[in-house]
Scaffold this motif. Sequence first.
Motif, PDB file in Angstrom:
ATOM      1  N   UNK A  90       0.855  -1.192   0.000  1.00  0.00           N
ATOM      2  CA  UNK A  90       0.000   0.000   0.000  1.00  0.00           C
ATOM      3  C   UNK A  90       0.887   1.237   0.000  1.00  0.00           C
ATOM      4  N   UNK A  91       0.484   2.237  -0.782  1.00  0.00           N
ATOM      5  CA  UNK A  91       1.187   3.519  -0.819  1.00  0.00           C
ATOM      6  C   UNK A  91       0.366   4.560  -0.090  1.00  0.00           C
ATOM      7  N   UNK A  92       1.029   5.337   0.774  1.00  0.00           N
ATOM      8  CA  UNK A  92       0.393   6.462   1.472  1.00  0.00           C
ATOM      9  C   UNK A  92       1.224   7.701   1.183  1.00  0.00           C
ATOM     10  N   UNK A  93       0.562   8.772   0.780  1.00  0.00           N
ATOM     11  CA  UNK A  93       1.245  10.034   0.513  1.00  0.00           C
ATOM     12  C   UNK A  93       1.315  10.832   1.813  1.00  0.00           C
ATOM     13  N   UNK A  94       2.517  11.170   2.244  1.00  0.00           N
ATOM     14  CA  UNK A  94       2.747  11.958   3.454  1.00  0.00           C
ATOM     15  C   UNK A  94       3.089  13.381   3.024  1.00  0.00           C
ATOM     16  N   UNK A  95       2.054  14.221   2.911  1.00  0.00           N
ATOM     17  CA  UNK A  95       2.233  15.586   2.414  1.00  0.00           C
ATOM     18  C   UNK A  95       3.086  16.416   3.368  1.00  0.00           C
ATOM     19  N   UNK A  96       2.901  16.248   4.668  1.00  0.00           N
ATOM     20  CA  UNK A  96       3.628  17.053   5.646  1.00  0.00           C
ATOM     21  C   UNK A  96       5.141  16.835   5.565  1.00  0.00           C
ATOM     22  N   UNK A  97       5.552  15.625   5.226  1.00  0.00           N
ATOM     23  CA  UNK A  97       6.986  15.310   5.169  1.00  0.00           C
ATOM     24  C   UNK A  97       7.483  15.093   3.743  1.00  0.00           C
ATOM     25  N   UNK A  98       6.624  15.386   2.762  1.00  0.00           N
ATOM     26  CA  UNK A  98       6.968  15.257   1.346  1.00  0.00           C
ATOM     27  C   UNK A  98       7.611  13.903   1.044  1.00  0.00           C
ATOM     28  N   UNK A  99       6.816  12.846   1.283  1.00  0.00           N
ATOM     29  CA  UNK A  99       7.321  11.485   1.073  1.00  0.00           C
ATOM     30  C   UNK A  99       6.196  10.565   0.626  1.00  0.00           C
ATOM     31  N   UNK A 100       6.589   9.541  -0.094  1.00  0.00           N
ATOM     32  CA  UNK A 100       5.685   8.436  -0.402  1.00  0.00           C
ATOM     33  C   UNK A 100       6.075   7.293   0.529  1.00  0.00           C
ATOM     34  N   UNK A 101       5.099   6.747   1.237  1.00  0.00           N
ATOM     35  CA  UNK A 101       5.339   5.680   2.199  1.00  0.00           C
ATOM     36  C   UNK A 101       4.752   4.396   1.626  1.00  0.00           C
ATOM     37  N   UNK A 102       5.554   3.343   1.577  1.00  0.00           N
ATOM     38  CA  UNK A 102       5.109   2.043   1.070  1.00  0.00           C
ATOM     39  C   UNK A 102       5.162   1.035   2.212  1.00  0.00           C
ATOM     40  N   UNK A 103       4.064   0.312   2.411  1.00  0.00           N
ATOM     41  CA  UNK A 103       3.957  -0.679   3.478  1.00  0.00           C
ATOM     42  C   UNK A 103       3.604  -2.016   2.856  1.00  0.00           C
ATOM     43  N   UNK A 104       4.360  -3.055   3.216  1.00  0.00           N
ATOM     44  CA  UNK A 104       4.020  -4.412   2.790  1.00  0.00           C
ATOM     45  C   UNK A 104       3.447  -5.126   4.009  1.00  0.00           C
ATOM     46  N   UNK A 105       2.341  -5.855   3.812  1.00  0.00           N
ATOM     47  CA  UNK A 105       1.667  -6.512   4.922  1.00  0.00           C
ATOM     48  C   UNK A 105       0.900  -7.720   4.402  1.00  0.00           C
ATOM     49  N   UNK A 106       0.524  -8.587   5.338  1.00  0.00           N
ATOM     50  CA  UNK A 106      -0.298  -9.742   4.989  1.00  0.00           C
ATOM     51  C   UNK A 106      -1.753  -9.402   5.274  1.00  0.00           C
ATOM     52  N   UNK A 107      -2.600  -9.699   4.306  1.00  0.00           N
ATOM     53  CA  UNK A 107      -4.038  -9.486   4.474  1.00  0.00           C
ATOM     54  C   UNK A 107      -4.680 -10.860   4.583  1.00  0.00           C
ATOM     55  N   UNK A 108      -5.221 -11.164   5.756  1.00  0.00           N
ATOM     56  CA  UNK A 108      -5.819 -12.466   5.991  1.00  0.00           C
ATOM     57  C   UNK A 108      -7.300 -12.312   6.295  1.00  0.00           C
ATOM     58  N   UNK A 109      -8.110 -13.243   5.770  1.00  0.00           N
ATOM     59  CA  UNK A 109      -9.558 -13.184   5.946  1.00  0.00           C
ATOM     60  C   UNK A 109      -9.949 -13.473   7.390  1.00  0.00           C
ATOM     61  N   UNK A 110      -9.349 -14.503   7.964  1.00  0.00           N
ATOM     62  CA  UNK A 110      -9.756 -14.965   9.297  1.00  0.00           C
ATOM     63  C   UNK A 110      -9.182 -14.081  10.394  1.00  0.00           C
ATOM     64  N   UNK A 111      -7.887 -13.811  10.335  1.00  0.00           N
ATOM     65  CA  UNK A 111      -7.230 -13.062  11.391  1.00  0.00           C
ATOM     66  C   UNK A 111      -6.155 -12.184  10.764  1.00  0.00           C
ATOM     67  N   UNK A 112      -6.164 -10.909  11.062  1.00  0.00           N
ATOM     68  CA  UNK A 112      -5.155 -10.016  10.506  1.00  0.00           C
ATOM     69  C   UNK A 112      -3.772 -10.376  11.017  1.00  0.00           C
ATOM     70  N   UNK A 113      -2.768  -9.946  10.308  1.00  0.00           N
ATOM     71  CA  UNK A 113      -1.392 -10.239  10.678  1.00  0.00           C
ATOM     72  C   UNK A 113      -0.658  -8.957  11.020  1.00  0.00           C
ATOM     73  N   UNK A 114       0.215  -9.036  12.008  1.00  0.00           N
ATOM     74  CA  UNK A 114       1.030  -7.882  12.396  1.00  0.00           C
ATOM     75  C   UNK A 114       2.365  -7.879  11.665  1.00  0.00           C
ATOM     76  N   UNK A 115       2.582  -8.834  10.775  1.00  0.00           N
ATOM     77  CA  UNK A 115       3.840  -8.890  10.024  1.00  0.00           C
ATOM     78  C   UNK A 115       3.786  -7.839   8.924  1.00  0.00           C
ATOM     79  N   UNK A 116       4.720  -6.876   8.989  1.00  0.00           N
ATOM     80  CA  UNK A 116       4.736  -5.803   8.004  1.00  0.00           C
ATOM     81  C   UNK A 116       6.124  -5.210   7.923  1.00  0.00           C
ATOM     82  N   UNK A 117       6.360  -4.426   6.900  1.00  0.00           N
ATOM     83  CA  UNK A 117       7.606  -3.689   6.735  1.00  0.00           C
ATOM     84  C   UNK A 117       7.257  -2.391   6.018  1.00  0.00           C
ATOM     85  N   UNK A 118       8.123  -1.392   6.134  1.00  0.00           N
ATOM     86  CA  UNK A 118       7.829  -0.069   5.601  1.00  0.00           C
ATOM     87  C   UNK A 118       9.058   0.491   4.894  1.00  0.00           C
TER      88      UNK A 118
END
Length: 160
Positions: free
Chosen positions: A114-142
């Motif tokens: 997922x990409x998030x635009x951070x206007x205040x800090x003039x940056x594009x933030x990219x987050x990789x994560x697991x999307x699970x139907x049953x239970x969300x996952x806290x495994x992510x990186x940025x």
Amino acid sequence: MRALWLPVAMSLLSALPAAADEVGSFTNDWTGNEIVVEAIEDPKVQGVTCHISHFERGMIDRLRKGNWFEDPSNASIACLQTGPIVIGDIERDDEGEEVFNERKSLVFKKLAVRRIYDAAHQALVYIIYAREVVEGSAKMDISTVALHGAEVTWENGANQ
């Protein structure tokens, strides 16, 4: 009539998440488990490439654990400027938008970027994560791509 369908088809295709190109892979243990490295170009931001690495289970590991249709959701991401940055029509709210997804199981789990635009800090933030139907996952990186000081073109004119 055919001329009307072409613009509609092109706009639908541009809304699809990016596809990943495999850069390399290697086996990291005797059971055949692999670490795969892929490159993803942001479909709405030219000049930005993200490299992701993720785990794919080998045949011996699948036989040993009995879970044939699922890979772990462990992944990492690093994004960088790879050319002149041209920003298209991106979501600018605090939820951003998904730019890539890949199945990690037959039905229930996907790896997403997922990409998030951070206007205040003039940056594009990219987050990789697991999307699970049953239970969300806290495994992510940025990863972030700084826009401050870079030559950035906004397709719709000035940054608003």
